[in-house]
Scaffold this motif. Structure first.
Motif, PDB file in Angstrom:
ATOM      1  N   SER A 279       3.108   4.627  -5.704  1.00 52.97           N
ATOM      2  CA  SER A 279       2.739   3.319  -6.249  1.00 52.97           C
ATOM      3  C   SER A 279       3.849   2.322  -5.942  1.00 52.97           C
ATOM      4  CB  SER A 279       2.506   3.407  -7.758  1.00 52.97           C
ATOM      5  OG  SER A 279       3.714   3.696  -8.439  1.00 52.97           O
ATOM      6  N   ALA A 280       3.495   1.057  -5.895  1.00 46.31           N
ATOM      7  CA  ALA A 280       4.474  -0.023  -5.709  1.00 46.31           C
ATOM      8  C   ALA A 280       3.984  -1.229  -6.475  1.00 46.31           C
ATOM      9  CB  ALA A 280       4.658  -0.340  -4.232  1.00 46.31           C
ATOM     10  N   VAL A 281       4.913  -2.061  -6.905  1.00 42.56           N
ATOM     11  CA  VAL A 281       4.614  -3.230  -7.722  1.00 42.56           C
ATOM     12  C   VAL A 281       4.755  -4.488  -6.862  1.00 42.56           C
ATOM     13  CG1 VAL A 281       5.270  -4.555  -9.769  1.00 42.56           C
ATOM     14  CG2 VAL A 281       5.396  -2.050  -9.796  1.00 42.56           C
ATOM     15  N   SER A 282       3.815  -5.397  -7.020  1.00 45.68           N
ATOM     16  CA  SER A 282       3.833  -6.628  -6.226  1.00 45.68           C
ATOM     17  C   SER A 282       4.997  -7.536  -6.648  1.00 45.68           C
ATOM     18  CB  SER A 282       2.515  -7.379  -6.395  1.00 45.68           C
ATOM     19  OG  SER A 282       2.568  -8.627  -5.754  1.00 45.68           O
ATOM     20  N   LYS A 283       5.674  -8.076  -5.656  1.00 38.11           N
ATOM     21  CA  LYS A 283       6.742  -9.054  -5.904  1.00 38.11           C
ATOM     22  C   LYS A 283       6.214 -10.479  -5.772  1.00 38.11           C
ATOM     23  CE  LYS A 283       9.536  -7.630  -2.717  1.00 38.11           C
ATOM     24  NZ  LYS A 283      10.766  -7.442  -1.876  1.00 38.11           N
ATOM     25  N   GLY A 287       5.204  -9.198  -0.645  1.00 39.09           N
ATOM     26  CA  GLY A 287       6.259  -8.240  -0.907  1.00 39.09           C
ATOM     27  C   GLY A 287       5.893  -7.229  -1.983  1.00 39.09           C
ATOM     28  N   TRP A 288       6.458  -6.018  -1.816  1.00 36.40           N
ATOM     29  CA  TRP A 288       6.230  -4.929  -2.776  1.00 36.40           C
ATOM     30  C   TRP A 288       7.567  -4.261  -3.076  1.00 36.40           C
ATOM     31  CZ3 TRP A 288       1.401  -4.408  -4.803  1.00 36.40           C
ATOM     32  CH2 TRP A 288       0.368  -5.050  -4.127  1.00 36.40           C
ATOM     33  N   SER A 289       7.690  -3.738  -4.290  1.00 34.05           N
ATOM     34  CA  SER A 289       8.942  -3.089  -4.683  1.00 34.05           C
ATOM     35  C   SER A 289       8.658  -1.912  -5.599  1.00 34.05           C
ATOM     36  CB  SER A 289       9.850  -4.101  -5.395  1.00 34.05           C
ATOM     37  OG  SER A 289       9.239  -4.541  -6.607  1.00 34.05           O
ATOM     38  N   ASP A 290       9.744  -1.221  -5.959  1.00 40.24           N
ATOM     39  CA  ASP A 290       9.674  -0.111  -6.908  1.00 40.24           C
ATOM     40  C   ASP A 290       8.673   0.954  -6.461  1.00 40.24           C
ATOM     41  OD1 ASP A 290      10.370   1.323  -9.154  1.00 40.24           O
ATOM     42  OD2 ASP A 290       8.923   0.309 -10.469  1.00 40.24           O
ATOM     43  N   VAL A 291       8.853   1.430  -5.211  1.00 41.75           N
ATOM     44  CA  VAL A 291       7.975   2.484  -4.696  1.00 41.75           C
ATOM     45  C   VAL A 291       8.331   3.801  -5.377  1.00 41.75           C
ATOM     46  CG1 VAL A 291       7.269   3.769  -2.652  1.00 41.75           C
ATOM     47  CG2 VAL A 291       7.729   1.300  -2.496  1.00 41.75           C
ATOM     48  N   GLN A 292       7.330   4.419  -6.030  1.00 37.80           N
ATOM     49  CA  GLN A 292       7.554   5.665  -6.759  1.00 37.80           C
ATOM     50  C   GLN A 292       6.394   6.624  -6.517  1.00 37.80           C
ATOM     51  OE1 GLN A 292       8.362   5.208 -10.914  1.00 37.80           O
ATOM     52  NE2 GLN A 292       9.909   3.594 -10.625  1.00 37.80           N
ATOM     53  N   GLY A 293       6.741   7.914  -6.477  1.00 38.65           N
ATOM     54  CA  GLY A 293       5.704   8.937  -6.380  1.00 38.65           C
ATOM     55  C   GLY A 293       5.092   9.208  -7.744  1.00 38.65           C
TER      56      GLY A 293
END
Length: 844
Positions: A279-283, A287-293
């Motif tokens: 998952s990733a959170v929209s900036k 842009g996207w950030s905080d990529v986590q499994g």
């Protein structure tokens, strides 16, 4: 000097050196082949199928190697080269080393290549070898359903390839902003060209393309499905990595993305990189950030193809985690607070021993996915399911052609109205491998609502049949079934549910526009339940009769229903609507008895018919009087000395009620033992039902016919008695009956003997005219010899007393299957009609 001996030695040396050289070359060749096989197997195990194929082909150019053939066929199947896979599996299935699964794979490749007739034979062989694997049964049936799958939705979808497809794989689109995000192998413009060894093509990455609505054209409602596409560009550097990325889904507000990618941080024990969901959170912006499994990812198995429910709180995905049903299974996880719950498998109704992948939670409540283990047209087919109740899903429904083909079809999505969308397929006519296709529905969505006519409540689990296509659907917990129907069409929809009467309603899409919803309401009326119940009694004792055979027949020649009574003598049968029944009871040593015209034709609501059957024994073991002076009444109930039924059955509760107390019967009454209104046994101290002793007497019918003075004609009051006798003879076709007639004492002996004989013969004629065999009825005139009272010659008597002697009696004198019968005269009828005697020889 070179002697002949030296020449011989020289020749021998040369031959020896030549042999060593040949052996060395042979050993080198064997070693080279062995080395190629080892390298090819390593490539295969590392999913480098292109390199494996190259080496296995080199091996097979030199020798016919079974191992190389098997792994070569599997490699071609893995890269979806169905033509070469079919050829090599055709070689493999004839090897001694072949396994049953190779027959399955051969059938699958034949079906993928449009050879269903040939595939059926290999599916059948696989089913015989591995009967517990449902894939074989499903795929074998698939060939039988090919025509139905090709026609059921043929005119409902219009499908076109997108102009953005490349000559490589493009698949799995998802709606995002004003366009689509999709996976592609295209790698144009990259400074470093990266290829993966599975197919030799570039790694998958995510791309975005604008989709601008063009509005116009076609029917009203089609404008939402017309788009002009821009130039695809890479989606995001924060999401795209150096390995594969594909299959994405977004939260409803598009603030978070979930996507599939190779595990770029670690390897499994076998050295492979499994798929994981991140998952990733929209900036904001692109842009996207905080990529986590996600928490259920693992280095040892794959988790892939996420799809969020429209409410954003449930995530569907595919995985081959331990504990599944086969290859990849479908699971879901619920968002509980800020954490995802442990995965839940969708179960055996949905998952098979094959692969279930690419789930999509649609806006209409359906979950769409692809499977190669269910009945389909070949390869991966797209199905949909609906949750009937918590954790229970309906049987998967195949979308049919043209959504599905003999190729792989997967990755379907719909817009919010459900009128158009996209799917992925490697069908013929595309640009490369997998391509993205748009589709528009040229049909109206139909919502069928099935409900209880009396309560207006929805009926779950009702089966809906579309008369136009023959397709069937099951209503969900809201009583609804959703389907599609071509415009300008009328179809009948039949609804069936256990406990209800079938009902059919017509639905028409005439004058409807695309996007309009057709709603069809089908009320179901609760099916009336008809039953017949009663008790078989011993007519002589008045007690329930055990061991009697009760037979139910109807007027439509259905097979008879038969049961044997227990100690309670009770029987119950279910009846059908609009039929008339005859119920008959029989038992050895008893006269059979029947009741006809038990009809349900005029009944509307649930009804229980009640009738009792009284069987008279061939022997008089009792006097007809039960315990405590109880006698049998006309209704077959046990009666007390006052003539009232001591124990009666309440038709509403089914309990036996003591008429003296008004409460459920308790204890021993009339030879039966009761507990809270239920019969629990018989009282052996009173009477044991069903037992007779031939030594104590024979059979007599309590039927009487009386005559006017000096007459032998059949009086009107005799007709009911004769009808009863006729019924008894028909119920007991092996009985032989004597018709014994009598006179009063007035007149000479000789005259009275002739008169009584005429009276008996009149009755015999009446019975024979109505079908009774002459051999079964014997006329006997007794004159004035057997009176029922003291009115003999010269004794003054009343006319009533004389009338009681002017009679005909019926008694059994034999039967074709009986070894004994004794004569007993029946009791007189105390209510006989008495007419005045005109011209009698003396007064009363």
């Amino acid at each position: 000097m070179f002697t002949p001996l030296n020449k011989i030695a020289s020749k021998m040396l040369r031959r020896s050196l030549l042999a060593v050289l040949v052996l060395f070359i042979g050993m080198s060749a064997v070693s080279a082949q062995s080395s190629k096989l080892k390298r090819a197997k390593k490539y295969y195990d590392n999913l480098a199928y292109m390199e494996a194929i190259e080496l296995y082909n080199l091996v097979l150019e030199k020798e016919d190697n079974p191992e190389a053939k098997i792994y070569l066929a599997d490699s071609y199947r893995k890269i979806n080269d169905t033509d070469n896979a079919e050829y090599w599996y055709g070689q493999v299935v004839r090897l001694a080393e072949a396994q049953p699964v190779h027959k399955l794979y051969y059938g699958m490749m034949l079906q993928r290549n449009g050879k269903c007739d040939l595939a059926r034979e290999w599916y059948a062989q696989y089913v015989e070898a591995v009967p517990d694997d449902s894939r074989g049964n499903h795929l074998e049936q698939a060939c039988n359903f090919e025509e139905e799958l090709m026609s059921k939705n043929a005119n409902i979808f219009e499908i076109k390839p997108l102009s953005i497809n490349s000559n490589m794989d493009d698949f799995s689109p998802a709606f995002y902003k004003d366009g689509l995000v999709f996976a592609s192998e295209r790698d144009k413009g990259s400074a470093v060209k990266r290829a993966h060894s599975w197919t030799g093509n570039p790694f998958l990455e995510l791309f975005y393309v604008d989709a601008k609505s063009t509005g116009g054209g076609g029917e009203e409602g089609e404008s939402e499905c017309n788009f002009q596409y821009g130039r695809p560009k890479k989606f995001s550097s924060e999401v795209n990595d150096k390995f594969h990325e594909a299959a994405v889904t977004f939260k409803p507000d598009q603030s978070e993305i979930f996507f599939t990618a190779n595990n770029y941080k670690g390897e499994a024990d076998d050295g492979s990189r499994k798929l994981k969901i991140y998952s990733a959170v929209s900036k904001g912006g692109d842009g996207w950030s905080d990529v986590q499994g996600l928490p259920f990812n693992s280095d040892e198995y794959s988790v892939a193809h996420p799809s969020l429910h429209p409410d954003g709180n449930r995530l569907f995905f595919a995985s081959d985690m331990p504990g599944g049903y086969g290859g990849m299974d479908l699971y879901y996880s619920d968002l509980e607070g800020n954490r995802w719950s442990p995965p839940i498998n969708l179960g055996a109704t949905v998952n098979t021993e094959g692969h279930e992948i690419f789930p999509y939670a649609g806006p209409n409540g359906r979950v769409y996915y692809s499977s190669d283990g269910l009945i389909g047209l070949g390869g991966l087919d797209i199905f949909y399911i609906e949750e009937q109740s918590e954790g229970n899903w309906n049987t998967p429904i195949n979308l049919g052609f043209p959504v599905n083909t003999i190729a792989d079809d997967f990755g379907i999505i719909f817009n919010e109205t459900g009128m158009c969308g996209y799917l992925s397929s490697d069908r013929d006519g595309g640009s490369g491998g997998d391509d993205i296709y748009s589709f528009t529905k040229t049909a109206a969505p139909v919502e069928i609502f099935v409900y209880d006519e009396a309560t207006d409540l929805p009926i779950e689990g009702a089966t809906i049949t579309d008369a136009c296509t023959g397709a069937t659907y099951i209503t969900n917990a809201n009583g609804k079934a959703l389907l599609d129907m071509k415009l300008n069409t009328c179809c009948n929809f039949g609804a069936v549910m256990e406990g209800y009467l079938e009902s059919t309603k017509e639905g028409c899409t005439k004058e409807m526009l695309l996007g309009d919803v057709l709603r069809v309401k089908i009320p179901l009326k609760s099916a009336a339940n008809f039953n017949i119940e009663g008790i078989v009694f011993d007519q002589q004792t008045g007690l329930p009769l055990e061991g009697a055979e009760v037979e139910l027949t109807n007027d439509t020649e259905d097979a008879p229903q038969i049961l044997i009574t227990d100690a309670t003598g009770q029987f119950t049968f279910e009846l059908q609507k609009d039929k008339c029944y005859t119920i008959k009871a029989s038992k050895d040593l008893y006269l059979a008895s029947s009741v006809d015209n038990q009809c349900t034709t005029d009944l509307s609501g649930s009804t229980t018919l009640q009738t009792n059957l009284n069987l008279q024994p061939y022997t008089n073991t009792n006097t007809g009087v039960g315990a405590d002076g109880a006698e049998m009444g006309d209704d077959g109930m046990m009666s007390g000395p006052d003539g009232m039924s001591r124990v009666v059955k309440d038709p509403n509760t089914g309990l036996w009620i003591d008429s003296q107390t008004g409460e459920p019967a308790e204890g021993g009454i009339n030879g039966m033992v009761y507990e809270k209104g239920d019969i629990v046994g018989s009282d052996p101290n009173v009477f044991e039902p069903g037992k007779t002793d031939p030594a104590q007497g024979g059979v007599t019918f309590l039927l009487h016919i009386y005559y006017d003075f000096d007459q032998s004609y059949i009086r009107g009051d005799a007709e009911p008695e004769l009808e009863r006798m006729l019924t008894t003879l028909n119920d007991n076709p092996d009985l032989i009956v004597e018709i014994g007639s009598h006179t009063d004492s007035r007149g000479s002996y000789r005259y009275n003997n002739r008169l009584s004989q005429r009276r008996a013969e009149a009755v015999v004629r009446w019975l024979v005219e109505r079908g009774v065999s002459q051999d079964r009825v014997v006329a006997a005139g007794y004159g004035e010899n057997v009176n029922v009272n003291n009115c003999s010659n010269n004794i003054p008597c009343s006319e009533r007393e004389h009338q009681m002697n002017r009679r005909t009696e019926f008694k059994v004198i034999g039967c074709t299957s009986c070894d004994y019968l004794n004569e007993t005269i029946s009791s007189p009828n105390d209510s006989v009609e008495v007419n005045p005697c005109v011209g009698c020889p003396f007064d009363d």
